[in-house]
Structure formats: structure tokens, C-alpha cells
Design a protein around this motif. Structure first.
Motif, PDB file in Angstrom:
ATOM      1  N   LEU A   1      19.388 -91.971 -47.089  1.00 30.09           N
ATOM      2  CA  LEU A   1      18.364 -92.996 -47.295  1.00 30.09           C
ATOM      3  C   LEU A   1      16.988 -92.373 -47.508  1.00 30.09           C
ATOM      4  O   LEU A   1      16.202 -92.836 -48.337  1.00 30.09           O
ATOM      5  CB  LEU A   1      18.323 -93.958 -46.106  1.00 30.09           C
ATOM      6  CG  LEU A   1      19.545 -94.874 -45.941  1.00 30.09           C
ATOM      7  CD1 LEU A   1      19.432 -95.670 -44.644  1.00 30.09           C
ATOM      8  CD2 LEU A   1      19.674 -95.826 -47.139  1.00 30.09           C
ATOM      9  N   LEU A   2      16.693 -91.298 -46.768  1.00 30.27           N
ATOM     10  CA  LEU A   2      15.389 -90.651 -46.908  1.00 30.27           C
ATOM     11  C   LEU A   2      15.282 -89.873 -48.213  1.00 30.27           C
ATOM     12  O   LEU A   2      14.235 -89.877 -48.865  1.00 30.27           O
ATOM     13  CB  LEU A   2      15.147 -89.714 -45.713  1.00 30.27           C
ATOM     14  CG  LEU A   2      14.928 -90.378 -44.357  1.00 30.27           C
ATOM     15  CD1 LEU A   2      14.804 -89.334 -43.260  1.00 30.27           C
ATOM     16  CD2 LEU A   2      13.663 -91.256 -44.380  1.00 30.27           C
ATOM     17  N   TYR A   3      16.368 -89.206 -48.596  1.00 31.37           N
ATOM     18  CA  TYR A   3      16.314 -88.299 -49.744  1.00 31.37           C
ATOM     19  C   TYR A   3      16.543 -89.031 -51.060  1.00 31.37           C
ATOM     20  O   TYR A   3      15.937 -88.716 -52.074  1.00 31.37           O
ATOM     21  CB  TYR A   3      17.342 -87.184 -49.576  1.00 31.37           C
ATOM     22  CG  TYR A   3      17.133 -86.019 -50.521  1.00 31.37           C
ATOM     23  CD1 TYR A   3      16.059 -85.146 -50.347  1.00 31.37           C
ATOM     24  CD2 TYR A   3      17.989 -85.813 -51.600  1.00 31.37           C
ATOM     25  CE1 TYR A   3      15.854 -84.087 -51.210  1.00 31.37           C
ATOM     26  CE2 TYR A   3      17.806 -84.760 -52.479  1.00 31.37           C
ATOM     27  CZ  TYR A   3      16.723 -83.893 -52.278  1.00 31.37           C
ATOM     28  OH  TYR A   3      16.513 -82.853 -53.139  1.00 31.37           O
ATOM     29  N   TYR A   4      17.468 -90.019 -51.051  1.00 37.32           N
ATOM     30  CA  TYR A   4      17.807 -90.703 -52.299  1.00 37.32           C
ATOM     31  C   TYR A   4      17.341 -92.168 -52.333  1.00 37.32           C
ATOM     32  O   TYR A   4      17.692 -92.904 -53.256  1.00 37.32           O
ATOM     33  CB  TYR A   4      19.320 -90.642 -52.533  1.00 37.32           C
ATOM     34  CG  TYR A   4      19.801 -89.260 -52.904  1.00 37.32           C
ATOM     35  CD1 TYR A   4      19.468 -88.699 -54.138  1.00 37.32           C
ATOM     36  CD2 TYR A   4      20.554 -88.510 -52.021  1.00 37.32           C
ATOM     37  CE1 TYR A   4      19.896 -87.423 -54.483  1.00 37.32           C
ATOM     38  CE2 TYR A   4      20.981 -87.237 -52.349  1.00 37.32           C
ATOM     39  CZ  TYR A   4      20.642 -86.690 -53.579  1.00 37.32           C
ATOM     40  OH  TYR A   4      21.062 -85.427 -53.908  1.00 37.32           O
ATOM     41  N   ARG A   5      16.626 -92.585 -51.297  1.00 37.27           N
ATOM     42  CA  ARG A   5      16.034 -93.919 -51.251  1.00 37.27           C
ATOM     43  C   ARG A   5      17.069 -95.026 -51.459  1.00 37.27           C
ATOM     44  O   ARG A   5      18.057 -95.092 -50.760  1.00 37.27           O
ATOM     45  CB  ARG A   5      14.895 -94.006 -52.272  1.00 37.27           C
ATOM     46  CG  ARG A   5      13.802 -92.993 -52.016  1.00 37.27           C
ATOM     47  CD  ARG A   5      12.700 -93.088 -53.025  1.00 37.27           C
ATOM     48  NE  ARG A   5      11.700 -92.061 -52.792  1.00 37.27           N
ATOM     49  CZ  ARG A   5      10.645 -91.881 -53.564  1.00 37.27           C
ATOM     50  NH1 ARG A   5      10.442 -92.687 -54.612  1.00 37.27           N
ATOM     51  NH2 ARG A   5       9.783 -90.922 -53.299  1.00 37.27           N
ATOM     52  N   GLY A   6      16.846 -95.883 -52.447  1.00 28.40           N
ATOM     53  CA  GLY A   6      17.751 -97.016 -52.652  1.00 28.40           C
ATOM     54  C   GLY A   6      19.170 -96.587 -52.947  1.00 28.40           C
ATOM     55  O   GLY A   6      20.148 -97.237 -52.525  1.00 28.40           O
ATOM     56  N   SER A   7      19.341 -95.473 -53.674  1.00 29.49           N
ATOM     57  CA  SER A   7      20.691 -94.987 -53.991  1.00 29.49           C
ATOM     58  C   SER A   7      21.417 -94.498 -52.739  1.00 29.49           C
ATOM     59  O   SER A   7      22.644 -94.387 -52.733  1.00 29.49           O
ATOM     60  CB  SER A   7      20.619 -93.861 -55.019  1.00 29.49           C
ATOM     61  OG  SER A   7      20.114 -94.342 -56.251  1.00 29.49           O
ATOM     62  N   GLY A   8      20.663 -94.192 -51.698  1.00 29.72           N
ATOM     63  CA  GLY A   8      21.291 -93.792 -50.438  1.00 29.72           C
ATOM     64  C   GLY A   8      22.127 -94.916 -49.849  1.00 29.72           C
ATOM     65  O   GLY A   8      23.117 -94.669 -49.148  1.00 29.72           O
TER      66      GLY A   8
ATOM     67  N   ARG B   1      19.709 -87.614 -61.718  1.00 34.16           N
ATOM     68  CA  ARG B   1      18.292 -87.219 -61.712  1.00 34.16           C
ATOM     69  C   ARG B   1      17.960 -86.344 -62.913  1.00 34.16           C
ATOM     70  O   ARG B   1      16.915 -86.497 -63.555  1.00 34.16           O
ATOM     71  CB  ARG B   1      17.983 -86.470 -60.416  1.00 34.16           C
ATOM     72  CG  ARG B   1      17.718 -87.372 -59.210  1.00 34.16           C
ATOM     73  CD  ARG B   1      17.394 -86.518 -58.002  1.00 34.16           C
ATOM     74  NE  ARG B   1      16.787 -87.295 -56.939  1.00 34.16           N
ATOM     75  CZ  ARG B   1      16.366 -86.769 -55.783  1.00 34.16           C
ATOM     76  NH1 ARG B   1      16.503 -85.468 -55.573  1.00 34.16           N
ATOM     77  NH2 ARG B   1      15.821 -87.537 -54.865  1.00 34.16           N
TER      78      ARG B   1
ATOM     79  N   SER C   1      16.133 -96.573 -58.026  1.00 35.07           N
ATOM     80  CA  SER C   1      15.595 -95.839 -56.881  1.00 35.07           C
ATOM     81  C   SER C   1      16.539 -94.700 -56.517  1.00 35.07           C
ATOM     82  O   SER C   1      17.556 -94.900 -55.872  1.00 35.07           O
ATOM     83  CB  SER C   1      15.427 -96.789 -55.690  1.00 35.07           C
ATOM     84  OG  SER C   1      14.993 -96.088 -54.554  1.00 35.07           O
TER      85      SER C   1
END
Length: 532
Positions: free
Chosen positions: A385-392, A444, A531
Motif C-alpha cells: 500500500l505504501l509503495y504501490y499506493r492504489g495498486s497495492g 511502471r 495509482s
């Protein structure tokens, strides 16, 4: 109609619900999960024994039987001798053979006993010969004795309804380690286990009256029951041959029993199809000759512990040697040989080790294992969640579904969860996240190259797919080799968990994750970013 995306969502939801039902029931509950996920000895507690099969007993029996057979053949061919003595477990001597019959004696051995090496032995009495079982034959006989002991013990365990027991070879046969590992989860009395193992299985050969599809059909033929006192109704084993009936009415009196059987072996019939050959004792041969002559054309029920294992047809009178033929595979024949020889343990058993693991220790192992798995899951979710945000969120959903599929598959297959199996679950979490990282980093790169979000997602999954297949296939091969070469239950549990986890991860990392991305993209305009 539904769109392709909607159909994919239906498949994902259906698979998820099925998995939850398999391991947690309906409605889902911890109690159902405890019943459906089988726990190994290290988690549930129970008794473990290490047995050593005294294979010298089996070799000694072969030597004695061969010596008796040689004596009988010498009498038949009028070859005079003084005596026959067993000198070692795998060796016997024939003393004072008539020197005028020397060539006939050697031919007799070559034709009838090719498994034995023959050598002329010097001494006070001329024409004395020593016969020794060939090393390869002796090793095969010892291995078969262990397999037969395993089969006998397993039959006893199944008959008593002891669930989730493990009975398997331990150690390498090549090193002469003829040991058996026996584990009984939930049983904390070693003496109860020893009593169960020591019980002798009962083998009987009986004449078949008729086969039936159901018990009720059989009883109808006798006015609704009961069956006449000279007959009995017996079920077949759960995995009986396809041509067999589920139930047989057989004569209560057995033609011969396991006590009359000398040996059984794999052979070929006149059409070169796999068959089972067997030899009876002299007394058993007399009884069986009368029995088979009277029942030519009828079925012969091979009954072990009250269950019909097979029911071949009696084609002719059988005395000391017989053959069981039919549409059998080599595996069927090997299994039947073991069954025929498992009327009693083939050799004595020595108890090398016994241990009792209390349920409290097992509960402690479960608590620590589950804590480690939950901690790993939370740690990975937070990182994604922290590194990939919404994709997490995408990765986290795929990972949770991966674990759901793993537990559902284990419950359906009846796999046993062990402490190393929990380690396999944790490793599955890592493998699943690794797969997502590969895909996400590729997406990415495509975004940095200026592609639209939809194009970047499609290209990312397409280009990483082959890499995922390669890595998962390599891991599957390693896990398969680990399972095939290990004799340890916990290690096999780890391998099974890993295999299931790898297969389910391919589904979640490719099919599920891509579907979640496409759901998000379907709601955005083509110019909007994702995201990640």
C-alpha cells in the motif's frame, strides 16, 4: 449478455466462494475449518513410532521354502541325496547328491531356481552343493517385505478407522534401512498403536455366489433377508477393480486362508498380460485342488479383513500353483501381490523409537505459526500500500484470494497441514507478492515510456507472463522432486502446500490481478492515470 470482464468477475467470485465453502463450510465458521483442514502430528499432537522390519525373517522363509521345493523336485526326478540344511538366512546346502545325477541336479537348479547361485562345496562328504540367494534378489525380497509390512499395517489402520494416520517407509532402502514411520494424530497411547499394528490381518479365498450393485439387491434375492447361515454378504474395497461389483454374496467357508499361502508374485498370462501367480503350502494345495475343481466357472473372492479385494473367475483346477488373470494393469497386479501376502506381517517388527506429542504443544505450534503467517500478511500488505499506493489494494486482494484458494484446495484434497506446511503458506505469500512486483514494475516502465494506462497494463501483463510461467514451473519441479524423494511427512506437507500455492498464485497474479486493473480502467477515461 454479460461482457468478458463481467464473466471474469463471475469466475473469480465463484472460485472464491467455492474455496471458502471447502475449508470453512456454510455458513463459514472456525469449527468447520478445524474439521476440514487435517492437522498433522506436529500441530494436533499424537503418537509417533519408528519400526524396524526384521527382513532376515522374510529371507529365512524364502530359503526354507526353496529348500523344501528343491527336495520335492529331487524326489520327483529320482535324485538321491543325504540331507538338505539351511546354513545361513540366505543359504542352504544339499549334501551328498548322487554323483551319477550331478548334471541333472545342476539342470534342476538352473531351470527351477534361477534366483540362486550354486557352488560345489568341498568337505568330508563329496558332491555337496551350497545355494545362496543372489544379492539382487535378496535386496528385492527385503524391500518387498517392508512394502508388505506397510501394506499390512495400513490395512489394519484403515479397518479400525484411525483417521489421518501416516504409514510410510523411512530411510533409504539402498542403505539397508528397513524402517517404517507410523504417526497417529490425536492418539496419545503408544500401547494402543502397538496393539493395532500387531494384529494379524485375515486373508481368505472364497467361492462367489453372485455379485450385486447394492446391499438391498442382495437381500431381495433372499426374501429381504437374512442371508442363509452358509453364506455371507461382503462389500468390496473402496477402490475395487472397475469390473467388480460393490457387494458379493460368498460362501462362508473359505477354500484356503492366508495360512495356506506360501508366496505370491507378479507374472504374465498366456496372452502376455499382467497376472498374479501364487504358491500354496502342500496342505493348502490339497484343499485348494478340491475347492477349485468343485467351483470351476465361478468367481473366486479374495477377501482381506472382511472386504473383497478382487473376484477373478476360476478357469481350471488349481493345486499348489495358481494364476489370477483378468484386465489388470501392472499397478493392479503389484497391489494384489501385496494384498495376497498381507494376511500377516511378513517379518517381525522391532520398535526403535516411540514418542508422544501432547496437544498443548501442538496448539502452541499452531498459535506461533498462525501468528507468523498473519504478521507476514500484514507486513506485506502495508508495504504494498505504501509503495504501490492504489495498486497495492489490487495486490492485497489477489494475495488474500491466493490463500483462500490454497486452504480450499488442501481441504478438498485431504492434505495434512503441518508446521512446515505453515511455512509453505508464508512462502506462498512471498511468491505471490514477488509476482505482483514483477508485473507492477513492468507497468511502471511502460508508463514512463509514455504509454496510456490501459496500454501499459496490457503490455505489462503480456510481457511478464512468460517470466512468471518460467519461475513457477522451476519452483514446481523443485517442489515435486522434494515430495518424491522425501520420506518425511512434514517435509512432504511443505512440498504439497508449496505446489498448491504456486498453482493458485498463477491464477491470482495473472487472471485476478489483471481483472481488477481492467475494472478500475473501465471506470476511468483513457487520459486518466492509475495509482501505481
Amino acid at each position: 449478455g454479460l461482457t468478458i470482464l463481467q464473466w471474469r468477475l463471475v469466475v473469480i467470485v465463484a472460485v472464491a466462494l467455492l474455496s471458502v465453502y471447502l475449508f470453512a463450510g456454510a455458513p463459514p465458521s472456525v469449527a468447520n475449518m478445524a474439521q476440514r483442514i487435517r492437522l498433522g502430528l506436529d500441530l494436533r499432537g499424537g503418537t509417533q513410532l519408528v519400526l524396524q522390519v526384521q527382513t532376515d525373517d522374510a529371507i529365512r522363509l524364502i530359503t526354507d521354502d526353496t529348500a523344501e521345493s528343491v527336495k520335492a523336485e529331487m524326489v520327483k526326478q529320482a535324485i538321491v541325496y543325504r540331507q538338505v540344511n539351511r546354513t545361513e538366512v540366505d543359504e542352504f546346502t544339499v549334501v551328498g547328491v548322487d554323483e551319477t545325477k550331478d548334471a541333472e541336479f545342476r539342470t534342476l537348479i538352473a531351470d527351477n531356481q534361477p534366483q540362486w547361485d550354486i557352488a560345489s562345496t568341498g568337505g568330508e562328504i563329496p558332491n555337496t552343493y551350497t545355494l545362496k540367494l543372489k544379492p539382487r534378489e535378496a535386496a528385492a525380497a527385503r524391500d518387498q517385505a517392508v512394502d508388505q509390512a506397510i501394506n499390512t499395517i495400513r490395512n489394519r489402520v484403515d479397518e479400525k478407522g484411525v483417521a489421518e494416520a501416516v504409514v510410510q517407509r523411512q530411510g533409504a532402502a539402498a542403505a539397508g534401512e528397513y524402517e517404517i514411520l507410523v504417526q497417529f494424530p490425536g492418539v496419545d497411547d503408544p500401547n494402543q498403536v502397538k496393539s493395532l499394528i500387531s494384529t494379524t490381518a485375515l486373508l481368505e479365498l472364497k467361492a462367489v455366489v453372485k455379485g450385486y450393485s447394492t446391499r438391498e439387491d442382495a437381500l431381495k434375492d433372499y426374501g429381504g433377508g437374512p442371508i442363509p447361515s452358509n453364506l455371507e454378504l461382503l462389500p468390496t474395497k473402496p477402490s475395487a477393480h472397475a469390473s467388480d461389483f460393490p457387494f458379493y454374496v460368498v460362501e462362508r467357508a473359505a477354500g484356503v486362508t492366508g495360512r495356506d499361502l506360501k508366496t505370491a508374485y507378479s507374472s504374465r498370462d498366456q496372452n502376455n498380460r499382467p497376472a498374479v501367480g501364487f504358491t500354496l503350502t502342500p496342505e493348502g494345495a490339497k484343499k485348494f485342488g478340491v475347492f477349485t475343481e468343485k467351483n470351476i466357472g465361478r468367481g473366486l473372492a479374495i477377501v482381506l479383513d472382511g472386504r473383497v479385494q478382487s473376484a477373478p473367475t476360476i478357469r481350471s483346477k488349481i493345486t499348489d500353483n495358481g494364476e489370477i488373470t483378468g484386465s489388470y494393469s501392472i499397478q493392479d497386479v503389484n497391489q494384489m501381490v501385496l494384498l495376497l501376502k498381507s494376511g500377516a506381517l511378513p517379518a517381525s517388527i522391532k520398535y526403535l523409537q516411540e514418542s508422544v506429542l501432547g496437544p498443548s504443544l501442538g496448539a502452541d505450534s499452531i498459535r506461533h505459526g498462525v501468528t507468523a503467517a498473519v504478521a507476514a500478511l500484514i507486513g506485506v500488505v502495508v508495504f504494498m500500500l505504501l509503495y504501490y499506493r492504489g495498486s497495492g489494494i489490487n495486490a492485497s486482494v489477489a494475495m488474500v484470494l491466493n490463500l483462500t484458494l490454497l486452504l480450499g484446495a488442501m481441504a478438498y484434497m485431504g492434505s495434512t497441514m503441518t508446521l512446515p506446511g505453515i511455512a509453505g503458506v508464508i512462502l506462498t505469500i512471498g511468491v505471490g507478492i514477488d509476482s505482483n512486483v514483477l508485473v507492477f514494475e513492468r507497468i511502471r516502465e511502460e508508463l514512463r515510456a509514455g504509454k496510456t494506462a490501459a496500454s501499459a497494463v496490457a503490455t505489462g501483463f503480456n510481457r511478464v507472463f512468460i517470466t512468471l510461467v518460467d519461475t513457477h514451473l522451476a519452483a514446481l519441479i523443485s517442489a515435486g522432486i522434494l515430495y518424491a524423494t522425501s520420506s518425511s511427512g512434514p517435509v512432504r506437507g511443505f512440498a504439497v502446500t508449496l505446489v498448491i500455492g504456486l498453482v493458485s498464485n498463477m491464477f491470482t497474479a495473472v487472471f485476478v490481478s489483471r481483472t481488477l486493473f481492467e475494472m478500475v480502467l473501465n471506470r476511468k477515461s483513457s487520459a486518466e492515470a492509475i495509482s501505481i
